[in-house]
Design a protein around this motif. Structure first.
Motif, PDB file in Angstrom:
ATOM      1  N   VAL A   1      44.151  32.104  36.550  1.00 46.92           N
ATOM      2  CA  VAL A   1      45.156  33.146  36.333  1.00 46.92           C
ATOM      3  C   VAL A   1      45.015  33.705  34.920  1.00 46.92           C
TER       4      VAL A   1
ATOM      5  N   ASP B   1      46.620  34.944  28.062  1.00 50.56           N
ATOM      6  CA  ASP B   1      46.253  33.598  28.497  1.00 50.56           C
ATOM      7  C   ASP B   1      45.264  33.704  29.645  1.00 50.56           C
ATOM      8  N   ASP B   2      44.429  32.708  29.768  1.00 52.24           N
ATOM      9  CA  ASP B   2      43.396  32.693  30.802  1.00 52.24           C
ATOM     10  C   ASP B   2      43.176  31.229  31.127  1.00 52.24           C
ATOM     11  N   SER B   3      43.562  30.835  32.327  1.00 49.87           N
ATOM     12  CA  SER B   3      43.565  29.403  32.589  1.00 49.87           C
ATOM     13  C   SER B   3      43.308  29.094  34.058  1.00 49.87           C
TER      14      SER B   3
ATOM     15  N   VAL C   1      44.001  27.197  37.557  1.00 53.73           N
ATOM     16  CA  VAL C   1      45.191  26.648  38.200  1.00 53.73           C
ATOM     17  C   VAL C   1      44.778  25.351  38.875  1.00 53.73           C
TER      18      VAL C   1
END
Lengths: 168, 258
Positions: free
Chosen positions: B226, B236-238, B240
């Protein structure tokens, strides 16, 4: 759990293990299930308070079991419970406290806090989706319970977005 | 499940389905400039399922439109499947969108005087697929979406959820390597959302790359990764993942009383 057990006993007399099974069947895996010990403890407390009445039933080659039925006082308590409006959900204020106060401490900044919290919510959401997929699709009670949790999470995420917009 | 992880360092550069460098887009109105996308760098690997979230006005749709060539960046570069595409003329973009990029929007944008079947087949025929093959693929897709009995209906005779599924079938008929979806479940109820999600997951399992803009956390949480956009920038870039307890119960979210 007191009231859930009262409600089940209002339908018909039952013993502890039957009540545990009925709870499981109704709510599915989504609901945190009480163990049998908690159920017995709750039942004896309800009995002490005169809301239910137990009777030992002899069983051949097995220990006796205690079958409970609801009393008149129990029915009144149940009616009172149903009639009373239920409190709305409360905002998780621990996170909000962190968000408002942490930047001043120099420990972390708001964006980092928000990002961490968002990731946490999304992971929980993924867990709920998995729970919904694993649960019997025709168990409407369980599915609605999960959907309710999902909607709460969505609201938490929307609120997080608002915090990001306003507290920047 | 073979899913390339979101970590760009671990994969070879030629694996990138999409790569974006320093992308900028601003809109000017009444002498004021509003920055929709500011200096975005992004890399999406082949087969990844990426969700983009963020408040309205964060630049999510603009970014998606830039990536699909529906809008042009002010500056920056876009590579699609290893090919630089941001400087392509519109005619070449049109070909790309026909062959390699599928698009789904919040509102289905179906051609109102054509049947569901014709709506789905049209992009295949435009791309030069033989009619018989286009029909077979359309039948397959509509069946997969539970719409085989609606093939002869016009969009007006379909419910919102059905229209959206037809739009999804239309976006998928040319088996695009990249699917761009802008709030594909935005106008759907929870049951239809579930159906659309199921199809997206299936596309993902088949190895299609999906980039999806959504407000819906349930939709976003089905993605591998996401990205949160805020004020035109990636905040943010992470990845899941499942929570530590593997899913837990609803009590992790709401307090159950009684």
């Amino acid at each position: 759990m007191r009231l859930a057990l009262l409600a089940l006993l209002a339908k018909e007399p039952a013993h502890g293990y039957e009540l545990k099974q009925a709870l499981e069947q109704t709510f599915g895996a989504a609901y945190p299930q009480p163990n049998i010990g908690q159920i017995y403890v709750t039942l004896s407390r309800l009995e002490q308070n005169g809301l239910i009445q137990g009777q030992d039933v002899n069983q051949s080659r097995r220990p006796n079991k205690r079958v409970y039925e609801i009393t008149e006082a129990g029915r009144e308590a149940l009616a009172g419970w149903v009639a009373e409006p239920t409190e709305g959900p409360r905002v998780r204020d621990e996170f909000f406290m962190k968000l408002v106060l942490a930047p001043a401490t120099g420990v972390t900044d708001r964006l980092a806090l928000i990002n961490k919290q968002r990731r946490h919510y999304l992971n929980i959401m993924r867990g709920l989706s998995r729970l919904a997929a694993a649960e019997d699709r025709n168990n409407r009670v369980a599915q609605l319970l999960i959907e309710g949790a999902m909607l709460h999470l969505q609201a938490d995420l929307d609120w997080l977005e608002r915090c990001q917009e306003e507290l920047d | 499940m073979s899913r390339p992880g979101p970590s760009p360092a671990s994969t070879a550069p030629e694996q990138a389905m999409l790569q974006v460098k320093d992308l900028v887009k601003a809109y000017r109105a009444d002498g004021a400039t509003s920055w929709a996308v500011r200096h975005v760098d992004l890399r999406v690997d082949r087969g990844e399922f990426v969700a983009i979230m963020g408040p309205s006005g964060a630049g999510k749709s603009t970014l998606l439109h830039l990536l699909g060539g529906l809008d042009r960046p002010d500056s920056g570069q876009i590579w699609l499947d290893g090919r630089r595409v941001d400087d392509l003329p519109e005619s070449r973009w049109a070909v790309l969108r026909r062959r390699s990029i599928g698009f789904v929007f919040q509102f289905s944008n179906l051609v109102s005087n054509m049947t569901a079947a014709d709506n789905v087949e049209l992009p295949a025929l435009l791309a030069g697929t033989p009619p018989r093959q286009a029909r077979e693929r359309r039948e397959e897709l509509l069946t997969e979406l539970g719409l085989e009995h609606k093939a002869r209906s016009t969009p007006a005779a379909l419910s919102g959820g059905e229209q959206q599924r037809v739009a999804l079938a239309r976006a998928l008929i040319n088996e695009p390597s990249l699917l761009l979806a802008d709030e594909p479940t935005g106008s759907l109820d929870s049951r239809n959302t579930r159906d659309v999600l199921r199809l997206l997951s299936r596309c993902h399992e088949r190895g299609q790359t999906i980039l999806l803009v959504t407000h819906d956390a349930r939709v976003a949480s089905t993605a591998d990764r996401v990205i949160s956009l805020f004020d035109g920038e990636i905040a943010d870039d992470s990845a899941v993942s499942l929570p530590a307890n593997g899913g837990g119960t609803v009590a992790d979210v709401v307090q159950l009383k009684g």
